[in-house]
Structure formats: C-alpha cells, structure tokens
Design a protein around this motif. Structure first.
Motif, mmCIF file in Angstrom:
data_model
loop_
_atom_site.group_PDB
_atom_site.id
_atom_site.type_symbol
_atom_site.label_atom_id
_atom_site.label_comp_id
_atom_site.label_asym_id
_atom_site.label_seq_id
_atom_site.Cartn_x
_atom_site.Cartn_y
_atom_site.Cartn_z
ATOM 1 N N MET A 52 0.837 -1.202 0.000
ATOM 2 C CA MET A 52 0.000 0.000 0.000
ATOM 3 C C MET A 52 0.868 1.246 0.000
ATOM 4 S SD MET A 52 -3.123 1.086 2.494
ATOM 5 C CE MET A 52 -2.336 2.361 3.435
ATOM 6 N N ALA A 53 0.469 2.224 -0.808
ATOM 7 C CA ALA A 53 1.201 3.490 -0.837
ATOM 8 C C ALA A 53 1.032 4.212 0.495
ATOM 9 C CB ALA A 53 0.696 4.362 -1.980
ATOM 10 N N MET A 109 -1.297 1.813 -7.242
ATOM 11 C CA MET A 109 -2.609 1.904 -7.866
ATOM 12 C C MET A 109 -2.814 0.796 -8.889
ATOM 13 S SD MET A 109 -4.066 4.829 -10.412
ATOM 14 C CE MET A 109 -2.574 4.903 -11.331
ATOM 15 N N ALA A 111 -1.528 -2.058 -9.105
ATOM 16 C CA ALA A 111 -1.654 -3.395 -8.517
ATOM 17 C C ALA A 111 -3.101 -3.709 -8.176
ATOM 18 C CB ALA A 111 -0.782 -3.487 -7.265
ATOM 19 N N LEU A 112 -3.920 -2.653 -8.033
ATOM 20 C CA LEU A 112 -5.329 -2.847 -7.673
ATOM 21 C C LEU A 112 -6.284 -2.527 -8.802
ATOM 22 C CD1 LEU A 112 -5.317 -1.119 -4.152
ATOM 23 C CD2 LEU A 112 -5.464 -3.562 -4.598
ATOM 24 N N GLN A 113 -5.886 -1.633 -9.700
ATOM 25 C CA GLN A 113 -6.872 -1.006 -10.583
ATOM 26 C C GLN A 113 -6.983 -1.594 -11.976
ATOM 27 O OE1 GLN A 113 -9.178 1.119 -10.242
ATOM 28 N NE2 GLN A 113 -8.847 2.036 -8.240
ATOM 29 N N GLN A 120 -9.906 8.209 -13.162
ATOM 30 C CA GLN A 120 -9.371 7.425 -12.042
ATOM 31 C C GLN A 120 -7.922 7.804 -11.750
ATOM 32 O OE1 GLN A 120 -10.570 3.638 -13.878
ATOM 33 N NE2 GLN A 120 -11.348 3.023 -11.879
ATOM 34 N N ARG A 123 -7.842 11.040 -9.901
ATOM 35 C CA ARG A 123 -8.286 10.916 -8.514
ATOM 36 C C ARG A 123 -7.205 10.308 -7.634
ATOM 37 N NH1 ARG A 123 -14.453 9.186 -9.358
ATOM 38 N NH2 ARG A 123 -15.355 11.264 -9.235
ATOM 39 N N ILE A 124 -6.470 9.378 -8.197
ATOM 40 C CA ILE A 124 -5.482 8.654 -7.393
ATOM 41 C C ILE A 124 -4.169 9.414 -7.319
ATOM 42 C CG2 ILE A 124 -4.111 6.530 -7.323
ATOM 43 C CD1 ILE A 124 -6.658 5.256 -8.757
ATOM 44 N N MET B 1 -10.902 -6.555 -5.765
ATOM 45 C CA MET B 1 -9.998 -5.424 -5.680
ATOM 46 C C MET B 1 -10.181 -4.689 -4.366
ATOM 47 S SD MET B 1 -10.197 -1.990 -7.929
ATOM 48 C CE MET B 1 -11.530 -1.371 -6.918
ATOM 49 N N ALA B 5 -7.760 -4.410 -0.869
ATOM 50 C CA ALA B 5 -7.348 -3.177 -0.205
ATOM 51 C C ALA B 5 -7.786 -3.176 1.246
ATOM 52 C CB ALA B 5 -7.938 -1.975 -0.936
ATOM 53 N N ALA B 90 -10.504 2.829 -0.983
ATOM 54 C CA ALA B 90 -9.947 1.628 -1.612
ATOM 55 C C ALA B 90 -9.975 1.712 -3.133
ATOM 56 C CB ALA B 90 -10.711 0.384 -1.145
ATOM 57 N N GLU B 91 -10.965 2.427 -3.705
ATOM 58 C CA GLU B 91 -11.084 2.498 -5.163
ATOM 59 C C GLU B 91 -10.100 3.504 -5.754
ATOM 60 O OE1 GLU B 91 -13.387 3.080 -2.948
ATOM 61 O OE2 GLU B 91 -15.241 1.990 -3.353
ATOM 62 N N THR B 92 -9.618 4.412 -4.908
ATOM 63 C CA THR B 92 -8.779 5.485 -5.435
ATOM 64 C C THR B 92 -7.495 5.541 -4.614
ATOM 65 O OG1 THR B 92 -10.029 7.046 -4.077
ATOM 66 C CG2 THR B 92 -10.690 6.823 -6.368
ATOM 67 N N LEU B 93 -7.476 6.468 -3.689
ATOM 68 C CA LEU B 93 -6.310 6.628 -2.822
ATOM 69 C C LEU B 93 -6.752 6.342 -1.394
ATOM 70 C CD1 LEU B 93 -3.338 7.686 -2.764
ATOM 71 C CD2 LEU B 93 -4.307 9.932 -2.273
ATOM 72 N N PRO B 94 -6.237 5.272 -0.777
ATOM 73 C CA PRO B 94 -6.683 4.982 0.593
ATOM 74 C C PRO B 94 -6.445 6.164 1.529
ATOM 75 C CG PRO B 94 -5.420 3.147 -0.293
ATOM 76 C CD PRO B 94 -5.289 4.282 -1.281
#
Lengths: 152, 204
Positions: A52-53, A109, A111-113, A120, A123-124, B1, B5, B90-94
């Motif tokens: 996780m970042a 990102m 790794a999940l997206q 997107q 947003r990230i 996904m 997370a 979780a969908e974007t930036l935790p």
C-alpha cells in the motif's frame, strides 16, 4: 527495532517516533525516496508498506507494521518495474524530484486497478504534486504501464 | 480489488498504544425530563456538528470536507480526494496513505490527522455535514440509520470506539493546533445517555 526494507531485514537503532523517511534516507542510505513537504501534502516520500502506498514522512518507525518497499526495491536498472520502464520510455521526469513518489503511487494503484481511465488516474495521483507539471506525461506513462501489466 | 485493499488496510492496534477509558452509566429510562433531554441533545449536537466530527460524516458523494477555523473557507478535501463507496479510499487513494494509523495520534499541527484505527469516512446513513440539528437527531435515534443501536448502545459505541483509539477519542484530542470538539468524551457520553433517558427528544 526490526524493519524489512526491499526484502532485507535491518536492526534499526532509532527513536520510535522517527519518521520512516528519516530511517530510509539517513540510516539506511536509501535516498531515492525524497523529502518534499514533510506534511503529507506533496507525495514525494511515497513508499509501499505491504504493497500500500504510504507517505513515509507521516508514519513513525514504531508504527510500520509491514514490509517496506522503496523505489530502489521496486525494480532494478536491468529489470525495471513496468511503471519504471514506462517512465523511461515516456521520458516523464523533468527535474525528477517528485518522480520516485509518483512511480510508487502509480505502481500501488496499478496493482489494484487494472487499466484506469483518466478520471481514475487523476483521482489517485492528484495527491502527488509535480512542480514541473509533467502531469500529461505521468498520465500517458500510467496508461502505458497498465497495458504492459495487463499483457504480462 | 476492494477486498484486497481492505485486507491491506486492516492493521492491528499498535502495541503499547494508550487508549481512553470512559464509563457508561445510564440513568433510569424516563427519569430525565424532555426539557433536560433537549438541553442534553443541544450539547450532543454541538459535538457531532463540529468540524472534527462532521468533516468525515459526509454524504453519498464520498468526499470528505475541510471546514472549521483551520481553513480559510469551507470546501471539499484538497487533492481531489474521493473516498469511494468503500469509504476508505480503496477504489482510489486509501485515506490511510496520508492519515496513517498511529500509536501517537495527537501529531503535529501540519501533519495529516491520524488515529489508532485506519482512517475512514462514517457510513453514508450517518451523514452529519450540512444537516440540521433536527435531521441529525432523527438519524441518531433511528436504529435503521445509526447502526442498529438503542440509546445505551450509542453510548457504548462511543466508549468502545475511544477504547480502540478511534475517531471519537481523536475528536476531543486531535493534536497540533486543531480545535477539538467541545467538552470531553465522558461529558458527551453522559449527554447521550441523558438524551436517551428522556426518550431521545428532537428539536422541531
């Protein structure tokens, strides 16, 4: 205190409240992770903790509850991570100071997206600032890296 | 996904962490007058509508707010933050990317706020930001929208969240130069119980 960074275990003799970023740069000599603002506003210090970042300027050594990966451990010059390769191919960096944080955020990102769209990505990645405004190239490289990761 | 997370975000409480202890001592149901119950509600409302609490009790757009004396103007959280339907980013930036889970959450004035549990938005049903006192009162007294709790369970929730170093305790002791929610946790629990013992009266 024991800390695993890039697959290597280290015994760290430091204050429990020392920010992880200080440990990485000043004790372990891993200076690829940058100090930008120190208050989680810029993203230059982004590393991974168990994938996780995380902003390494914000988390104290005692609170690191997993394995740390820095830009040095994401890939190597001979075998770069797909995000690093895309960064090279698109020549994303200008001054380069923010780029290790950008790459670490992008890799976490992706790794999940899967394959994120522009919205997107914005947003990230909008919590990773680039003073040179390389944002269009960052976005292009992320799309490219996503395709590479999808095709293996 | 999202599940992946969530797993990554489910960190354990750090060893040696200090937590807040408080007491739930409910008065006899019906022993508090409606007038006193409404007065207790007003104090409860002053807490839950305070920016330390309300900024993350937002609606279905999943966008936390920046409001209160620390900010020049009220607006959405900077950096284009969207916590997503997961309410943890979780969908974007935790949220926990910057709001790290910390054993010492009362951090510096310019650090991202932190708690001893993973940072997150409250459930959508529990929207407080921009709501009237009557609307929040109706929500908090409705088990369908308050997590299925009666008035004693509401107080127990406050006690238990604080015991885990969660956001209730943080709201009263946010660290740095952040303005805390008014009063203290024990007074807040006592007010919730007084309001409950009075039959959870709500303002018109």
């Amino acid at each position: 205190m024991e800390l695993t960074v890039n697959g290597q275990r280290h015994q760290i003799d430091a204050e429990a409240g020392m920010p992880l970023l200080w440990v990485l740069r000043d004790i372990l000599g891993l200076t690829g992770t940058k100090y930008g603002c120190g208050i989680a506003q810029c993203g230059a210090c982004t590393v991974h903790i168990d994938g996780m970042a995380v902003r390494s300027c914000q988390i104290a050594l005692a609170d690191v509850g997993g394995e740390v990966t820095t830009i040095e451990g994401l890939g190597t010059p001979d075998a770069p991570h797909p995000v690093q390769q895309a960064w090279i191919d698109h020549q994303v960096a200008q001054c380069g100071y923010c780029q290790s944080g950008q790459i670490m955020s992008a890799a976490a990102m992706l790794a999940l997206q899967g394959e994120p769209d522009d919205q997107q990505i914005d947003r990230i990645m909008s919590a990773n600032l680039c003073r040179c405004a390389t944002y269009p190239r960052i976005r292009a490289a992320i799309h490219d890296a996503a395709r590479r990761l999808a095709t293996g | 996904m999202i599940r992946a997370a969530l797993v990554m975000l489910s960190l354990v409480l750090p060893a040696g962490a200090e937590v807040t202890t408080s007491v739930v001592a409910p008065p006899q149901e019906g022993s508090v007058s409606r007038e006193d119950g409404l007065a207790a509600w007003d104090r409860v409302h002053a807490v839950v509508s305070h920016p330390r609490c309300a900024n993350c009790h937002v609606g279905a757009d999943n966008i936390p707010m920046w409001s209160g004396p620390e900010y020049p103007q009220t607006g959405p959280h900077g950096m284009n933050i969207d916590a997503g339907d997961s309410r943890i980013g979780a969908e974007t930036l935790p949220c926990a990317t910057c709001h790290v889970t910390s054993s010492a959450p009362a951090n510096g004035p310019n650090d991202a706020p932190a708690a001893m549990i993973d940072w997150q938005l409250a459930p959508v049903d529990m929207i407080w930001f921009g709501q009237s006192s009557a609307q929040i009162c109706a929500q908090m007294s409705d088990p369908a929208r308050n997590g299925g709790r009666d008035w004693i369970q509401l107080a127990e929730h406050l006690r238990d969240d604080a015991a885990h170093g969660g956001f209730v305790a943080w709201g009263f002791a946010p660290g740095g130069a952040r303005q805390p929610a008014p009063g203290d946790l024990q007074s807040h629990i006592d007010d919730v119980l007084k309001w409950g013992a009075a039959g959870q009266p709500c303002p018109e």
